[in-house]
Structure formats: C-alpha cells, structure tokens
Design a protein around this motif. Sequence first.
Motif, PDB file in Angstrom:
ATOM      1  N   GLN A  44     -15.166   1.519 -13.337  1.00 39.70           N
ATOM      2  CA  GLN A  44     -13.880   1.925 -13.360  1.00 39.70           C
ATOM      3  C   GLN A  44     -12.901   1.396 -11.852  1.00 39.70           C
ATOM      4  N   LYS A  45     -12.710   0.375 -11.708  1.00 39.55           N
ATOM      5  CA  LYS A  45     -11.449   0.048 -10.756  1.00 39.55           C
ATOM      6  C   LYS A  45     -10.501   1.039  -9.908  1.00 39.55           C
ATOM      7  N   GLN A  46     -10.517   1.171  -8.289  1.00 43.75           N
ATOM      8  CA  GLN A  46      -9.506   1.873  -7.928  1.00 43.75           C
ATOM      9  C   GLN A  46      -8.439   1.093  -7.055  1.00 43.75           C
ATOM     10  N   VAL A  47      -7.321   1.238  -7.372  1.00 42.81           N
ATOM     11  CA  VAL A  47      -6.178  -0.088  -6.912  1.00 42.81           C
ATOM     12  C   VAL A  47      -5.770   0.659  -5.621  1.00 42.81           C
ATOM     13  N   GLU A  48      -5.426  -0.191  -4.357  1.00 45.41           N
ATOM     14  CA  GLU A  48      -4.123   0.095  -3.799  1.00 45.41           C
ATOM     15  C   GLU A  48      -2.708   0.494  -4.751  1.00 45.41           C
ATOM     16  N   VAL A  49      -2.554   1.281  -3.912  1.00 44.25           N
ATOM     17  CA  VAL A  49      -0.936   2.464  -4.668  1.00 44.25           C
ATOM     18  C   VAL A  49       0.657   1.186  -4.612  1.00 44.25           C
ATOM     19  N   MET A  50       0.771   0.308  -3.842  1.00 41.43           N
ATOM     20  CA  MET A  50       1.125  -0.422  -3.486  1.00 41.43           C
ATOM     21  C   MET A  50       1.383  -1.781  -3.147  1.00 41.43           C
ATOM     22  N   SER A  51       0.369  -2.543  -2.978  1.00 38.76           N
ATOM     23  CA  SER A  51      -0.334  -3.642  -3.297  1.00 38.76           C
ATOM     24  C   SER A  51      -0.669  -4.179  -4.478  1.00 38.76           C
ATOM     25  N   LEU A  52      -1.699  -2.856  -5.180  1.00 38.63           N
ATOM     26  CA  LEU A  52      -2.468  -3.124  -6.767  1.00 38.63           C
ATOM     27  C   LEU A  52      -3.379  -4.132  -5.952  1.00 38.63           C
ATOM     28  N   HIS A 240       2.462   6.576 -12.133  1.00 37.83           N
ATOM     29  CA  HIS A 240       2.178   5.209 -11.362  1.00 37.83           C
ATOM     30  C   HIS A 240       2.935   5.421 -10.536  1.00 37.83           C
ATOM     31  N   GLN A 241       4.925   5.294 -10.624  1.00 33.63           N
ATOM     32  CA  GLN A 241       5.996   5.508 -10.297  1.00 33.63           C
ATOM     33  C   GLN A 241       6.073   6.953  -8.901  1.00 33.63           C
ATOM     34  N   CYS A 242       5.235   7.370  -9.925  1.00 31.68           N
ATOM     35  CA  CYS A 242       5.358   9.010  -9.110  1.00 31.68           C
ATOM     36  C   CYS A 242       5.141   8.706  -7.917  1.00 31.68           C
ATOM     37  N   ILE A 243       3.872   8.772  -8.315  1.00 26.10           N
ATOM     38  CA  ILE A 243       2.265   8.692  -6.681  1.00 26.10           C
ATOM     39  C   ILE A 243       2.726   7.950  -5.474  1.00 26.10           C
ATOM     40  N   ARG A 244       3.373   6.359  -6.462  1.00 21.33           N
ATOM     41  CA  ARG A 244       3.646   5.766  -5.315  1.00 21.33           C
ATOM     42  C   ARG A 244       5.038   6.217  -4.564  1.00 21.33           C
ATOM     43  N   ARG A 245       5.953   6.671  -5.038  1.00 19.61           N
ATOM     44  CA  ARG A 245       6.433   7.382  -3.489  1.00 19.61           C
ATOM     45  C   ARG A 245       6.554   8.547  -3.149  1.00 19.61           C
ATOM     46  N   MET A 246       5.302   9.365  -3.682  1.00 18.55           N
ATOM     47  CA  MET A 246       4.345  10.201  -2.708  1.00 18.55           C
ATOM     48  C   MET A 246       4.115   9.674  -1.265  1.00 18.55           C
ATOM     49  N   GLY A 247       4.043   8.902  -1.455  1.00 19.24           N
ATOM     50  CA  GLY A 247       3.021   8.055  -0.469  1.00 19.24           C
ATOM     51  C   GLY A 247       1.631   7.530  -0.386  1.00 19.24           C
ATOM     52  N   CYS A 248       1.074   8.220  -1.953  1.00 15.38           N
ATOM     53  CA  CYS A 248      -0.129   7.890  -2.744  1.00 15.38           C
ATOM     54  C   CYS A 248      -0.681   6.465  -1.835  1.00 15.38           C
ATOM     55  N   GLN A 249      -2.065   6.874  -1.195  1.00 17.00           N
ATOM     56  CA  GLN A 249      -2.640   5.514  -1.103  1.00 17.00           C
ATOM     57  C   GLN A 249      -3.492   4.458  -1.814  1.00 17.00           C
ATOM     58  N   GLN A 252      -6.382   5.527  -9.578  1.00 18.60           N
ATOM     59  CA  GLN A 252      -7.175   5.629 -10.926  1.00 18.60           C
ATOM     60  C   GLN A 252      -7.350   5.628 -11.335  1.00 18.60           C
ATOM     61  N   GLY A 253      -7.370   5.122 -12.681  1.00 15.60           N
ATOM     62  CA  GLY A 253      -7.037   5.631 -14.178  1.00 15.60           C
ATOM     63  C   GLY A 253      -6.743   4.673 -15.321  1.00 15.60           C
ATOM     64  N   PHE A 254      -6.756   4.873 -15.885  1.00 11.33           N
ATOM     65  CA  PHE A 254      -6.801   3.875 -17.047  1.00 11.33           C
ATOM     66  C   PHE A 254      -5.382   2.877 -17.142  1.00 11.33           C
ATOM     67  N   TYR A 255      -4.886   3.996 -16.994  1.00 13.39           N
ATOM     68  CA  TYR A 255      -3.492   2.403 -16.495  1.00 13.39           C
ATOM     69  C   TYR A 255      -3.492   0.863 -15.997  1.00 13.39           C
ATOM     70  N   PHE A 256      -4.923   1.406 -15.262  1.00 17.08           N
ATOM     71  CA  PHE A 256      -4.948   0.417 -14.314  1.00 17.08           C
ATOM     72  C   PHE A 256      -6.119  -0.604 -14.863  1.00 17.08           C
ATOM     73  N   ALA A 257      -6.881   0.564 -14.961  1.00 15.62           N
ATOM     74  CA  ALA A 257      -8.566   0.080 -15.864  1.00 15.62           C
ATOM     75  C   ALA A 257      -9.577   0.568 -16.416  1.00 15.62           C
ATOM     76  N   ARG A 258      -9.405   0.611 -17.613  1.00 16.86           N
ATOM     77  CA  ARG A 258     -11.061   1.585 -18.036  1.00 16.86           C
ATOM     78  C   ARG A 258     -12.399   0.916 -17.273  1.00 16.86           C
ATOM     79  N   PRO A 259     -12.933   1.958 -17.531  1.00 16.46           N
ATOM     80  CA  PRO A 259     -14.199   1.649 -16.962  1.00 16.46           C
ATOM     81  C   PRO A 259     -14.619  -0.176 -18.292  1.00 16.46           C
ATOM     82  N   VAL A 260     -15.504  -0.252 -17.151  1.00  9.96           N
ATOM     83  CA  VAL A 260     -16.066  -1.423 -18.004  1.00  9.96           C
ATOM     84  C   VAL A 260     -17.304  -2.404 -17.364  1.00  9.96           C
TER      85      VAL A 260
END
Length: 271
Positions: A44-52, A240-249, A252-260
């Motif tokens: 499962q992908k982990q993404v950088e919150v700002m750049s994706l 996603h928008q919420c944690i982005r505003r809070m400065g999370c770097q 990981q979650g189904f919003y971005f990707a399922r495990p494949v």
Amino acid sequence: AKASMQERICLFEDYMQAEFDDRQELEHDLRLAVERDEFELVYQKQVEVMSLNVHGVEALVRWNHPTRGQISPAAFIPIAEELGIIVELGEVILRRACIEATKWTKPIKIAVNLSPIQLQAPGIVGTVLEILNETGLDPARLELEITETVVLNDRNGVVDILNDLRALGVTIAIDDFGTGYSSLAVLRDIPFDTIKLDKAFVRDIAVSPEAEALVKLVIDVGNHLGRTVIIEGIETEAQHQCIRRMGCQVSQGFYFARPVKASMLDFLHVA
Ligand code: C2E
Ligand code: CA
Ligand code: CA
Ligand code: CA
C-alpha cells in the motif's frame, strides 16, 4: 417455537465444536502453508501529503489458501503468533519484501510489520542484517513497524534491540500509535523514527473538533521531535484536506490506494 434450555446448550456445544475443528484445521493448514509458500505480499502506497508524491509502501501479507481463498492477516497472524510460527513466517515475509524492493525502479522506502514475538525472538538483529546483506537492499530504505505493546513487558531489552536495529541503518516506526495505554511513555522511552497514528483517530476528524485536536497534537509532537508522522486510514477527500491543513507530511489510506501486488504499483512501472 422457542428452543428449550437443553436444546440451546446442545446448539452451543455444536457451535463450539465447529469453531474448534475450524481452528484446528486452520492451525494445521498454517503450518503447511509456510512449507508450501502460500503467502503473497501486497503493497500500500504512502504519499507525501503536500506533493502527493510517493513516500514509500507498506508490505502487507496475504495467505492464498488452496480451498478457502485469500485469508486476511488479521485472521491468521494471531494464530501464527500463538503457535510460534510467526518467527519463521516473519523472516519469509521480510526476505521477500527486501528482494522485491531491490527490483523496483524507484528507491522508495519499504515498511515491513514485525510481530512483537518476532522482535523479541533471539537473533532478530542478526536475521535482519543477514537479509540486508543477502539482498543488497539499502538499509535506509527499510522501515520496521512495531506496535506500542512490545514495550509492555521488557522495556530495556526492547530498547537495546531497537538501538541495534537502527545501528544497521534501518528505521523504526511505531504502528497503531495511540491505541495503547502508555503512548506518551513510548515516545519518551523508545528509539523510533516514525509515528503511525492509528486509523481510529482519523475516522471522525473532518466532523469532530475533539478528534481533530488529537490528530493535530500528534502531528505537532512528531514535528517538534523531528520525526515523521504518518496518518493511517485516510478514506475521504475531506480527511485528506484536514490533515493537509494540520501540517501532516505523510499519509496512507484507501483514498490514495488499496494494497496491491507489486506489479500493480503504478509509480514503479515494473513488468
Ligand atoms: P496494520 O499494520 O495497521 O496495517 C494497515 C491495515 O489497514 C491493512 O489491513 C490495510 O489494508 C488497512 N487499511 C489501509 N488503509 C485503510 C483505510 O483507509 N481504511 C481502512 N479501514 N483500512 C485501511 P490488512 O492488510 O488486512 O492488515 C491487518 C493487520 O495485519 C495489519 O495492520 C498488521 O497488524 C497485520 N499484518 C499485515 N501484514 C503483516 C505482516 O507481514 N506481518 C505481521 N506481523 N503483521 C501483519
Ligand atoms: Ca503496519
Ligand atoms: Ca497500523
Ligand atoms: Ca495493527
């Protein structure tokens, strides 16, 4: 008609017996599965919150049972732990994850879950070193995920092991952070690089100010300590928008990707 008490007791005993047979069978099959190599890793992908951009992946095991189909780790990891099989299985998983990661076209991080039993089994540091040498994986790419509960019994022993692992160049993530009863003590006492905040905290984040405040607190603590904070369980754009505003770097979650399967990781373009 209502079943009599006697009938109900019989039904209950039948149920217990069925459960028991099932469990015996599962244990039996699990022992065989290790020999027959019926396990597969999904990522499962982990993404950088700002750049994706992709930050890394978490390896998650699946058991392809010959007749029951795919079985979730939540169903068989606890049994593997009870039977002590987890030490061998965990080594198989770690070796496979490292081998696969060396073939990828991008040198991204790969996070592998370590059971508390595996972490405290004799020789774990030697095993990790051996696998790194054998596969040639850059240790800096490997993150080992452990849960808060590992430190409940033998804190000093675990701290030594974690220091030895970090000396190999791998990083340590505290998984399911916030679900134990001594989370703050863990942050104080345990050598770690990454906090993975459990998905239970994220569920209500976009609708509950209390939930939001707690997530913000953990992000701030992590940032102050200079550690990476990964928020797990992001399922919606609002979260996603919420944690982005809070400065999370990282998240990981189904919003971005399922495990494949590795071959399905779009950013790698592996054959
Ligand atoms: P975990 O380490 O907390 O892994 C994250 C779990 O959350 C995964 O379930 C993943 O599929 C799921 N998940 C990811 N994003 C979301 C989301 O947005 N919403 C929800 N509801 N769930 C999400 P999975 O693969 O079924 O694994 C369950 C647990 O089994 C893992 O929890 C971990 O504790 C254990 N596990 C999995 N693979 C391994 C392994 O290789 N070794 C060991 N020791 N344990 C493993
Ligand atoms: Ca994990
Ligand atoms: Ca987790
Ligand atoms: Ca977990």
